[in-house]
Design an enzyme around this catalytic site. Structure first.
Site, short mmCIF file in Angstrom:
data_model
loop_
_atom_site.label_atom_id
_atom_site.label_comp_id
_atom_site.label_asym_id
_atom_site.label_seq_id
_atom_site.Cartn_x
_atom_site.Cartn_y
_atom_site.Cartn_z
N TYR A 1 42.70 47.75 116.47
CA TYR A 1 41.70 46.90 117.39
C TYR A 1 40.37 46.69 116.74
O TYR A 1 39.65 45.69 117.14
CB TYR A 1 41.57 47.80 118.80
CG TYR A 1 43.08 47.39 119.45
CD1 TYR A 1 43.28 46.37 120.45
CD2 TYR A 1 44.11 48.47 119.27
CE1 TYR A 1 44.38 45.96 121.22
CE2 TYR A 1 45.25 48.26 120.13
CZ TYR A 1 45.35 47.00 120.90
OH TYR A 1 46.48 46.77 121.64
N CYS B 1 38.92 54.46 124.84
CA CYS B 1 37.53 55.24 124.33
C CYS B 1 36.69 55.98 125.32
O CYS B 1 36.11 56.72 125.05
CB CYS B 1 36.72 54.37 123.61
SG CYS B 1 37.54 53.94 122.04
N GLY C 1 39.34 47.52 113.20
CA GLY C 1 39.18 47.26 111.74
C GLY C 1 39.81 45.77 111.73
O GLY C 1 39.06 44.88 110.94
N SER D 1 34.71 54.29 112.52
CA SER D 1 35.38 55.13 113.84
C SER D 1 34.50 55.87 114.62
O SER D 1 33.42 56.15 114.09
CB SER D 1 36.45 56.20 113.21
OG SER D 1 37.38 55.61 112.69
P1 NAD Z 1 43.95 51.82 116.35
O1 NAD Z 1 44.71 52.90 116.66
O2 NAD Z 1 44.08 50.64 117.02
O3 NAD Z 1 43.75 51.60 114.68
C1 NAD Z 1 43.78 52.72 113.85
C2 NAD Z 1 44.56 52.29 112.62
O4 NAD Z 1 44.30 53.40 111.73
C3 NAD Z 1 46.04 52.46 112.91
O5 NAD Z 1 46.63 51.00 112.56
C4 NAD Z 1 46.45 53.44 111.99
O6 NAD Z 1 47.75 53.11 111.45
C5 NAD Z 1 45.40 53.52 110.98
N1 NAD Z 1 45.52 54.79 109.98
C6 NAD Z 1 45.19 56.02 110.47
N2 NAD Z 1 45.31 56.83 109.70
C7 NAD Z 1 45.25 55.89 108.51
C8 NAD Z 1 45.26 56.62 107.24
N3 NAD Z 1 45.20 57.81 106.71
N4 NAD Z 1 45.03 55.46 106.31
C9 NAD Z 1 45.20 54.24 106.51
N5 NAD Z 1 45.13 53.86 107.85
C10 NAD Z 1 45.23 54.77 108.74
O7 NAD Z 1 42.44 52.29 116.54
P2 NAD Z 1 41.03 51.47 117.13
O8 NAD Z 1 41.13 51.04 118.73
O9 NAD Z 1 41.00 50.27 116.33
O10 NAD Z 1 40.00 52.33 117.10
C11 NAD Z 1 39.49 52.88 115.68
C12 NAD Z 1 38.29 53.64 115.92
O11 NAD Z 1 37.30 52.86 116.21
C13 NAD Z 1 38.39 54.73 116.93
O12 NAD Z 1 37.48 55.96 116.46
C14 NAD Z 1 37.75 54.19 118.18
O13 NAD Z 1 37.09 55.15 119.03
C15 NAD Z 1 36.76 53.41 117.82
N6 NAD Z 1 36.31 52.29 118.51
C16 NAD Z 1 37.43 51.60 119.33
C17 NAD Z 1 37.14 50.40 119.89
C18 NAD Z 1 38.23 49.75 120.70
O14 NAD Z 1 37.93 48.73 121.55
N7 NAD Z 1 39.65 49.85 120.39
C19 NAD Z 1 35.78 49.91 120.11
C20 NAD Z 1 34.71 50.39 119.19
C21 NAD Z 1 35.04 51.73 118.60
C1 UGA Z 2 34.17 49.75 125.77
C2 UGA Z 2 32.56 49.58 125.55
O1 UGA Z 2 32.30 48.51 126.64
C3 UGA Z 2 32.41 48.94 124.29
O2 UGA Z 2 30.99 48.81 123.96
C4 UGA Z 2 32.86 50.02 123.28
O3 UGA Z 2 32.72 49.69 121.92
C5 UGA Z 2 34.28 50.51 123.51
O4 UGA Z 2 34.60 50.86 124.75
C6 UGA Z 2 35.10 51.63 122.61
O5 UGA Z 2 34.21 52.32 122.29
O6 UGA Z 2 36.19 51.57 122.64
P1 UGA Z 2 36.58 48.48 126.31
O7 UGA Z 2 36.70 49.97 126.74
O8 UGA Z 2 37.20 47.59 125.41
O9 UGA Z 2 34.97 48.73 125.74
O10 UGA Z 2 36.54 47.68 127.66
P2 UGA Z 2 35.12 47.52 128.99
O11 UGA Z 2 34.96 46.10 129.33
O12 UGA Z 2 34.13 48.58 128.46
O13 UGA Z 2 36.22 48.22 130.07
C7 UGA Z 2 36.44 49.58 130.08
C8 UGA Z 2 37.13 50.04 131.44
O14 UGA Z 2 36.26 49.95 132.52
C9 UGA Z 2 38.43 48.86 131.73
O15 UGA Z 2 39.34 49.58 132.44
C10 UGA Z 2 37.54 48.08 132.86
O16 UGA Z 2 38.38 47.52 133.81
C11 UGA Z 2 36.64 49.15 133.53
N1 UGA Z 2 35.40 48.54 133.97
C12 UGA Z 2 34.56 47.99 133.51
C13 UGA Z 2 35.33 48.44 135.43
O17 UGA Z 2 36.10 49.16 136.11
N2 UGA Z 2 34.19 48.28 136.06
C14 UGA Z 2 33.27 47.46 135.52
O18 UGA Z 2 32.38 47.18 136.09
C15 UGA Z 2 33.39 47.34 134.09
#
Ligand code: NAD
Ligand code: UGA
Length: 456
Positions: A12, A273, A14, A128
């Site tokens: 999500y 997260c 990358g 990450s």
């Molecule tokens: P994700 O699970 O969607 O993606 C991670 C990917 O890494 C997977 O496709 C997996 O196969 C791959 N992977 C794992 N080990 C590997 C390796 N050794 N070599 C190559 N690929 C490998 O995770 P995500 O949601 O993209 O989150 C990634 C990081 O970013 C986490 O630390 C998360 O906390 C952070 N983050 C996520 C969000 C979000 O909205 N999802 C937002 C901000 C930060």
């Molecule tokens: C959140 C942060 O907003 C991002 O800045 C951060 O990068 C990301 O986590 C992360 O580190 O993964 P995300 O989880 O994608 O993003 O979505 P949000 O919009 O923050 O919502 C998180 C949860 O809170 C959802 O279930 C949403 O429905 C809930 N929420 C949000 C509420 O119940 N009320 C609100 O007013 C806002």
């Protein structure tokens, strides 16, 4: 100057992040590598493995030009100047720190693989979300690299939210880059700043030391989640007193010191997260002997748990203390609108509790049905899945709105009500629908933190 960027982890974060970097840096080769070959193939095909509004268009710009996806992680490492590490860092489920600490196995494997295959000078960027001082561990792994390899570790946490990832990446509130306070650390920061400065105004690019950057990411998510738990705690008081949480949120949110965002009361926060990062912070506090600080942040997660339980208890109470055999249409399974992601979605817990009460649950969601099937694979035929919400509600005793998909605002609730059992109940876990209108149609309406509209 950076010419070849690699991102390890095509998830999500990358995928969308690199698609936007590739769009704005046409002269830079951007590669995204992942061990999951199915994911890689999906990205390569131009039909991404995740649903994110606006992503397909940005992705296709890069795929025709300078954006590549590969399962050959090692080969990609060898030819890169700068490597983002964006692998998953979920909560540990085993051993010491289980249920709290971050599971760093993917991250460490990646670091070791970079150590083995990198050539010359490489900037390694933590994308990450990681515990504070992870960069130190990374540095220590890299010191074993030999004279021909040099590494510089930066922290550049991602703040995008799912559902708005592309606009968040195109126009971020800030980009945060942390690095060592040494000449080589500062030089590496400068090189990454130049990448973002192609499209982000320089005053929004903040540079700090590594530890501040790592901690700011955990703290930002903790603050956001805390606001949701705070307003959810107020919603419980509203339900007891006749106050309306929407009116209270407006009243407090117009104070500029408080601000209006993240004050939507609901069935609880989900997503991969918030909970993970708070628990990570709690674990860190405990590690440093800060037990009062740990308890403070832990309460944010406890309130979220309470909110989910409270929602189901209210359903049971309203429906004459029994759900056994009753059909409940669940509107929305994703953790928020505009994503197919169901990780830590409150819908998972709510549905499991409804099933424990022996209800027949029918789930509808425009993007998350495949994940919902996977999340509830163990519960057998008491749960069913329907793309069309009207079909899901046919013959139901109740509707529970668990995701704030805007399409649920435009349904013909008169027709839906006509096809339901009486009395028909609607539990709006997102305060998405107009309770007065639904009540006029004939529903008994229970919103979060708002007075009930019932005819019983
Ligand atoms: P994700 O699970 O969607 O993606 C991670 C990917 O890494 C997977 O496709 C997996 O196969 C791959 N992977 C794992 N080990 C590997 C390796 N050794 N070599 C190559 N690929 C490998 O995770 P995500 O949601 O993209 O989150 C990634 C990081 O970013 C986490 O630390 C998360 O906390 C952070 N983050 C996520 C969000 C979000 O909205 N999802 C937002 C901000 C930060
Ligand atoms: C959140 C942060 O907003 C991002 O800045 C951060 O990068 C990301 O986590 C992360 O580190 O993964 P995300 O989880 O994608 O993003 O979505 P949000 O919009 O923050 O919502 C998180 C949860 O809170 C959802 O279930 C949403 O429905 C809930 N929420 C949000 C509420 O119940 N009320 C609100 O007013 C806002």
């Amino acid at each position: 100057m950076i010419q070849k960027i690699l991102c390890i982890g095509a998830g999500y974060v990358g995928g969308p992040t690199m698609a936007v970097i590739a769009k704005h840096c046409p002269d830079v080769k951007v590669t995204v590598a992942d061990i999951n070959a199915d994911r890689v193939r999906a990205w390569q095909s131009g039909v991404p493995p995740i649903y994110e509004p606006g992503l397909v268009d940005v992705l296709r710009v890069g795929l025709d030009r300078n954006l590549h996806f590969t399962a050959d992680v090692e080969g990609a490492i060898a030819e890169s100047d700068l490597i983002f590490v964006s692998v998953n860092t979920p909560t540990k489920t085993f051993g010491q720190g289980a249920g709290r600490a971050a599971d760093l196995q993917h991250w460490e494997k990646t670091a070791r693989s970079i150590l083995r295959h990198a050539r010359g000078r490489t900037i390694v960027v933590e994308k990450s979300t990681l515990p504070v001082r992870t960069a130190e561990a990374m540095d220590r792994i890299f010191t074993n690299g030999g004279a021909d390899k040099r590494f510089e570790v930066l922290s550049n946490p991602e703040f995008l939210a799912e559902g708005t990832a592309i606009t968040d990446l195109e126009s971020p509130d800030r980009v945060l880059i942390g690095g060592a306070e040494t000449p080589s650390g500062q030089a590496a920061i400068g090189e990454l700043v130049e990448i973002y400065a192609r499209w982000v105004p320089r005053e929004r690019i903040l540079t700090t030391n590594v530890w501040s950057s790592e901690l700011s990411k955990l703290a930002a998510n903790a603050f956001l989640a805390q606001r949701v738990s705070s307003i959810n705690s107020v919603s419980a008081i509203c339900e007891q007193t006749g106050a309306d949480v929407l009116e209270v949120a407006r009243a407090i949110g117009t104070d500029r010191r408080i601000g209006a965002q993240f004050l939507r009361a609901g069935v609880g926060f989900g997503g991969s997260c918030f909970q993970k990062d708070i628990l990570n912070l709690v674990y860190l506090c405990e590690h440093y002997g800060l037990s009062e600080v740990a308890r403070y942040w832990e309460a944010v997660v406890a309130m979220n748990q309470y909110q989910k339980e409270r929602f189901v208890q209210r359903m049971i109470r309203a429906m004459f203390n029994t759900l056994a055999g009753k059909r409940i249409a669940v509107f929305g399974f994703a953790f928020k609108a505009n994503t197919g992601d169901t990780r830590e979605s409150p819908a998972i817990q709510v549905c499991r509790e409804l099933l424990a009460e022996r209800a027949q649950v029918c789930i509808t969601d425009p993007q998350a049905l495949a994940s919902a099937r996977h999340d509830l694979a163990d519960v057998g035929d008491r749960v069913s899945f329907e793309l069309d919400p009207c079909t899901a509600a046919a013959g139901a005793h109740a509707i529970a709105v668990l995701t704030d998909w805007s399409e649920y605002q435009n349904l013909d609730y008169g027709r839906i009500h006509a096809g339901m059992e009486r009395p028909a109940f609607l539990f709006d876990g997102r305060n998405l629908l107009d309770p007065d209108e639904l009540h006029r149609i004939g529903f008994n309406v229970y919103s979060i933190g708002r007075p009930d509209r019932t005819s019983l």
